[in-house]
Design a protein around this motif. Structure first.
Motif, short mmCIF file in Angstrom:
data_model
loop_
_atom_site.label_atom_id
_atom_site.label_comp_id
_atom_site.label_asym_id
_atom_site.label_seq_id
_atom_site.Cartn_x
_atom_site.Cartn_y
_atom_site.Cartn_z
N HIS A 1 9.19 5.15 0.58
CA HIS A 1 8.39 3.98 0.12
C HIS A 1 9.57 2.77 -0.12
CE1 HIS A 1 4.61 5.39 -0.01
NE2 HIS A 1 4.70 5.86 -1.32
N ARG B 1 5.85 13.75 -10.58
CA ARG B 1 5.38 14.44 -9.22
C ARG B 1 5.67 13.75 -7.96
NH1 ARG B 1 -0.31 15.23 -12.13
NH2 ARG B 1 -0.53 13.54 -10.89
N VAL B 2 6.44 12.77 -7.87
CA VAL B 2 6.85 12.10 -6.73
C VAL B 2 7.96 12.99 -5.87
CG1 VAL B 2 8.28 10.30 -7.39
CG2 VAL B 2 7.22 10.09 -5.13
N SER C 1 0.80 -1.14 -0.05
CA SER C 1 0.04 0.02 0.02
C SER C 1 0.74 1.29 0.08
CB SER C 1 -1.15 -0.13 1.18
OG SER C 1 -0.12 0.13 2.35
N GLY C 2 0.44 2.39 -0.84
CA GLY C 2 1.25 3.50 -0.71
C GLY C 2 1.02 4.04 -2.27
N LYS C 3 0.83 5.25 -2.51
CA LYS C 3 0.40 5.80 -3.73
C LYS C 3 1.43 5.41 -4.74
CE LYS C 3 -0.53 10.13 -6.02
NZ LYS C 3 -0.80 11.50 -5.52
N TRP C 4 2.71 5.50 -4.33
CA TRP C 4 3.69 5.07 -5.41
C TRP C 4 4.37 3.73 -5.46
CZ3 TRP C 4 3.75 8.75 -8.83
CH2 TRP C 4 3.13 10.14 -8.25
N LYS C 5 4.05 2.87 -4.56
CA LYS C 5 4.59 1.47 -4.53
C LYS C 5 4.39 0.80 -5.74
CE LYS C 5 5.18 1.21 0.39
NZ LYS C 5 4.85 0.58 1.71
N VAL D 1 9.42 10.89 -0.42
CA VAL D 1 8.41 10.13 -0.41
C VAL D 1 8.95 8.91 -1.05
CG1 VAL D 1 6.11 9.41 -1.40
CG2 VAL D 1 6.47 11.64 -0.30
#
Length: 107
Positions: free
Chosen positions: A61, A52-53, A24-28, A57
């Motif tokens: 991750h 945009r990361v 879980s996580g927006k970028w994983k 962050v």
């Protein structure tokens, strides 16, 4: 037919919950996609590949997945030092799962 009850302790130890928490996580998912399809990446190259990361962050991750044994970090001594990331064998075993999730999402 009665449904089996799951208490909170059982839920915390559930393999599905553990796996989804690790991923879980927006970028994983995007990090895993790049490492699975393109192999090892230097930190800055991975960062430039992702829109945009922030570097903070991304580093967070990567540390989280490294602590779970999904990716490995390799640092080379030089000037400037290079940091590379790649999937571990455990991380590579996610390949069919990620492909199935991608297929599910596309349908």
């Amino acid at each position: 037919m009665d449904k089996p009850a799951m208490d909170y302790k059982d839920f915390e130890n559930c393999g599905l919950k553990k796996a989804l928490t690790m991923l879980s996580g927006k970028w994983k998912p995007m990090i895993l996609h790049y490492l699975f399809h393109y192999g090892e990446f230097r930190f800055n190259d991975l960062w430039r590949s992702m829109p945009r990361v922030s570097k903070i962050v991304l580093a967070d991750h990567l540390r989280q997945m490294e602590s779970k044994g999904i990716i490995k970090r390799r640092e080379t001594n030089g000037f400037p030092p290079e940091v590379n990331y790649a999937l571990t064998e455990k991380g590579k075993s996610l390949g069919p799962i990620l492909a199935a999730l991608e297929k599910f999402g596309n349908n």
